[in-house]
Design an enzyme around this catalytic site. Structure first.
Site, PDB file in Angstrom:
ATOM      1  N   GLU A  94      26.646  42.507  65.980  1.00 28.74           N
ATOM      2  CA  GLU A  94      27.405  43.152  67.385  1.00 28.74           C
ATOM      3  C   GLU A  94      27.689  40.876  67.821  1.00 28.74           C
ATOM      4  O   GLU A  94      27.940  40.929  68.936  1.00 28.74           O
ATOM      5  CB  GLU A  94      26.366  43.617  68.507  1.00 28.74           C
ATOM      6  CG  GLU A  94      25.838  44.865  68.253  1.00 28.74           C
ATOM      7  CD  GLU A  94      25.859  46.201  69.280  1.00 28.74           C
ATOM      8  OE1 GLU A  94      26.019  45.617  70.059  1.00 28.74           O
ATOM      9  OE2 GLU A  94      25.092  46.721  68.569  1.00 28.74           O
TER      10      GLU A  94
HETATM   11  N1  CAA Z   1      37.688  42.818  75.773  1.00 27.47           N
HETATM   12  C1  CAA Z   1      39.070  43.713  76.227  1.00 27.47           C
HETATM   13  N2  CAA Z   1      40.279  42.494  75.017  1.00 27.47           N
HETATM   14  C2  CAA Z   1      39.401  41.358  73.721  1.00 27.47           C
HETATM   15  C3  CAA Z   1      38.582  41.019  73.853  1.00 27.47           C
HETATM   16  C4  CAA Z   1      37.360  41.620  74.807  1.00 27.47           C
HETATM   17  N3  CAA Z   1      36.208  41.096  75.162  1.00 27.47           N
HETATM   18  N4  CAA Z   1      38.467  40.084  73.285  1.00 27.47           N
HETATM   19  C5  CAA Z   1      39.697  40.240  72.835  1.00 27.47           C
HETATM   20  N5  CAA Z   1      40.325  40.961  73.043  1.00 27.47           N
HETATM   21  C6  CAA Z   1      41.595  41.646  72.774  1.00 27.47           C
HETATM   22  C7  CAA Z   1      42.388  39.736  73.176  1.00 27.47           C
HETATM   23  O1  CAA Z   1      42.818  39.840  74.092  1.00 27.47           O
HETATM   24  C8  CAA Z   1      43.913  40.175  72.185  1.00 27.47           C
HETATM   25  O2  CAA Z   1      44.782  40.566  72.388  1.00 27.47           O
HETATM   26  P1  CAA Z   1      46.183  40.508  73.632  1.00 27.47           P
HETATM   27  O3  CAA Z   1      46.937  40.297  71.846  1.00 27.47           O
HETATM   28  O4  CAA Z   1      46.685  41.693  73.441  1.00 27.47           O
HETATM   29  O5  CAA Z   1      46.278  39.187  74.447  1.00 27.47           O
HETATM   30  C9  CAA Z   1      43.342  40.541  70.927  1.00 27.47           C
HETATM   31  O6  CAA Z   1      41.302  41.165  71.185  1.00 27.47           O
HETATM   32  C10 CAA Z   1      42.749  40.196  69.560  1.00 27.47           C
HETATM   33  O7  CAA Z   1      41.793  39.151  70.402  1.00 27.47           O
HETATM   34  P2  CAA Z   1      42.220  37.383  69.118  1.00 27.47           P
HETATM   35  O8  CAA Z   1      43.362  36.918  70.052  1.00 27.47           O
HETATM   36  O9  CAA Z   1      40.991  36.599  70.280  1.00 27.47           O
HETATM   37  O10 CAA Z   1      41.392  37.807  68.180  1.00 27.47           O
HETATM   38  P3  CAA Z   1      40.435  37.100  67.409  1.00 27.47           P
HETATM   39  O11 CAA Z   1      41.394  37.331  65.426  1.00 27.47           O
HETATM   40  O12 CAA Z   1      40.885  35.795  67.616  1.00 27.47           O
HETATM   41  O13 CAA Z   1      38.934  37.620  67.410  1.00 27.47           O
HETATM   42  C11 CAA Z   1      36.661  37.730  68.335  1.00 27.47           C
HETATM   43  C12 CAA Z   1      38.297  37.406  68.723  1.00 27.47           C
HETATM   44  C13 CAA Z   1      36.213  36.960  69.633  1.00 27.47           C
HETATM   45  C14 CAA Z   1      36.551  36.494  67.605  1.00 27.47           C
HETATM   46  C15 CAA Z   1      36.180  39.189  67.843  1.00 27.47           C
HETATM   47  O14 CAA Z   1      36.813  39.532  66.378  1.00 27.47           O
HETATM   48  C16 CAA Z   1      35.011  39.448  67.590  1.00 27.47           C
HETATM   49  O15 CAA Z   1      34.418  40.161  68.226  1.00 27.47           O
HETATM   50  N6  CAA Z   1      34.654  39.374  66.234  1.00 27.47           N
HETATM   51  C17 CAA Z   1      33.390  40.122  66.420  1.00 27.47           C
HETATM   52  C18 CAA Z   1      32.896  41.669  65.442  1.00 27.47           C
HETATM   53  C19 CAA Z   1      31.561  42.014  65.774  1.00 27.47           C
HETATM   54  O16 CAA Z   1      31.111  41.643  66.926  1.00 27.47           O
HETATM   55  N7  CAA Z   1      31.133  42.757  64.973  1.00 27.47           N
HETATM   56  C20 CAA Z   1      30.188  43.239  64.627  1.00 27.47           C
HETATM   57  C21 CAA Z   1      29.820  44.782  64.576  1.00 27.47           C
HETATM   58  S1  CAA Z   1      29.553  46.007  65.203  1.00 27.47           S
HETATM   59  C22 CAA Z   1      28.145  46.022  64.619  1.00 27.47           C
HETATM   60  O17 CAA Z   1      26.942  45.141  64.087  1.00 27.47           O
HETATM   61  C23 CAA Z   1      27.193  47.231  63.691  1.00 27.47           C
HETATM   62  C24 CAA Z   1      25.998  47.903  64.287  1.00 27.47           C
HETATM   63  O18 CAA Z   1      26.062  48.793  64.440  1.00 27.47           O
HETATM   64  C25 CAA Z   1      25.119  47.183  65.203  1.00 27.47           C
END
Ligand code: CAA
Length: 394
Positions: A377
């Site tokens: 996550e």
């Molecule tokens: N709320 C709403 N929108 C959001 C947001 C949030 N918290 N965070 C980002 N966004 C939006 C941004 O505003 C952007 O949209 P716009 O261009 O329209 O403004 C869009 O999303 C893309 O955002 P970024 O440009 O910031 O994207 P990025 O490529 O730089 O990545 C990141 C951002 C925070 C690194 C994200 O990719 C991330 O959280 N990565 C980790 C993913 C993760 O947590 N994976 C876990 C998988 S689930 C799991 O673990 C499975 C399970 O079963 C337990």
């Protein structure tokens, strides 16, 4: 064998003065369940990688699988603070079960309630929130983990349905879920704005679940890959407007991170309480080891850091319950609590000496379970990206 029983002077009670009667009774119910139902088979389930099927069924009957969902959709109507308290209690004893609970509550039920249509809530949310079935959240792929916008799974618009193709990795509840929230690219040219989230049913044609991963920790939870080959997904199973799928994933994960922070908190406090108890029983050099300063300082650090982690978890939960932004506090809670979990469990093994290295004393399992809280996550590095972006934005 050492008992996992919690003493009344437990550090868990340090925040009781700010909690309501209702929140305390949820915590007590979760504690009773953990001690009486989960504890007896926890070592064997970990060793045999056996999913806590009967235990999860009972969790659902007690209302712990859709805790924060409106009762009109079969949920418990509880607040996020109660959720944190319950996850902490379950995680003290069995982190494999708490991840099942966290994913179903935060990543699946919450997302459908917040963004789903009335039809989706009737059909999918009700059984999920009642715990009659489990859900899974499917974002990660073989080549898209932290870099979540790089989705390769595609969903091609065929008019009345989408055709879903691709592979998902590291899916909690992978083989035990009935409903899956799957993120897929519908228009690669639009980048993250071309991603959508779909509700997919387990028995649809073209959907295959792989064998369970053999993991270091949370071994009783089931983690699999999923393969989609020309799976027909009805149009009405898309969640939200076209292109909302990535934001859906991000918003949902914000709440998920509070759940994992609480899981890490529980793992840490479980290890601490076992260490405290053991240190008062075990004698070395003519006195209990709790009378040696080397052990006292370890216990002091554990207690202090756990208290700080608890405050961060509760702050994020309070903000969510008040409709405030919890992006920053949720990520702070997760990165801090997971690091406390890792540090505390390593020290707990040390306090137990040789006994800490064998299964009967529980702390070696807690140490193995702690590691994943720094990875799933959103890794600790991703949380630091979220935190730094948030504080630099001003
Ligand atoms: N709320 C709403 N929108 C959001 C947001 C949030 N918290 N965070 C980002 N966004 C939006 C941004 O505003 C952007 O949209 P716009 O261009 O329209 O403004 C869009 O999303 C893309 O955002 P970024 O440009 O910031 O994207 P990025 O490529 O730089 O990545 C990141 C951002 C925070 C690194 C994200 O990719 C991330 O959280 N990565 C980790 C993913 C993760 O947590 N994976 C876990 C998988 S689930 C799991 O673990 C499975 C399970 O079963 C337990």
């Amino acid at each position: 064998m050492q008992q996992l029983a919690i003493k009344d002077k437990s550090i868990t009670k340090s925040m009781d003065f700010v909690l309501t009667e209702e929140q305390l009774s949820v915590r007590d119910a979760a504690r009773d369940f953990a001690q009486n139902v989960l504890k007896p088979g926890v070592i064997e389930r970990d060793e045999n990688m056996s999913f806590p099927k009967e235990e999860v069924k009972q969790l659902g009957e007690l209302g712990f699988l859709g805790m924060m969902i409106d009762p009109k959709y079969g949920g418990g109507g509880m607040d996020t603070v109660s959720y944190v308290l319950a996850i902490e209690e379950i995680s003290k004893v069995d982190a494999s079960t708490s991840v099942v609970m966290s994913v179903n509550n935060s990543l699946v039920c919450w997302g459908i309630e917040e963004y789903g249509t009335e039809e989706q809530k009737e059909k999918y949310l009700k059984p999920l929130a009642k715990g009659e079935v489990l859900g899974a959240f499917c974002l990660s792929e073989p080549e898209a983990g932290s870099d979540a916008t790089s989705q390769k799974t595609t969903a091609v618009d065929m008019g009345d349905h989408y055709l879903l193709n691709g592979t998902k990795n590291w899916i909690t509840n992978g083989s035990t879920a009935s409903y899956y929230l799957v993120m897929a690219q519908t228009d690669a040219e639009k980048g993250h704005r071309g991603i959508n989230t779909f509700i997919v049913e387990r028995d649809w044609e073209g959907f295959t679940v792989s064998a369970k991963e053999r993991k270091l920790g949370i071994r009783a939870s089931d983690t699999t890959s999923l393969l989609f080959q020309d799976v027909k997904v009805p149009k009405e199973n898309r969640i939200g407007e076209d292109g909302f799928g990535f934001k859906f994933a991000m918003k949902t994960l914000e709440g998920g991170r509070i759940g994992i922070a609480a899981q890490a908190l529980g793992i840490a406090s479980g290890a601490y309480e076992l260490s405290l108890q053991y240190s008062k029983e075990r004698k070395a050099f003519g006195k209990e080891i709790s009378k040696h300063q080397a052990i006292q300082f370890k216990l002091a650090d554990m207690a202090t850091e756990i208290e700080a982690a608890r405050l961060l978890c509760l702050k994020a939960a309070w903000q969510k319950d008040r409709g405030q932004s919890y992006t920053l506090s949720g990520s702070m809670a997760k990165v801090f609590a997971s690091e406390v979990a890792m540090k505390t469990t390593v020290e707990a093994v040390q306090v137990h000496g040789g006994y800490g290295y064998v299964k009967e004393y529980h702390v070696e399992r807690l140490m193995r379970d702690a590691k994943i809280t720094q990875i799933y996550e959103g890794t600790s590095e991703i949380q630091r990206i979220v935190i730094s972006r948030s504080i630099l934005k001003g």
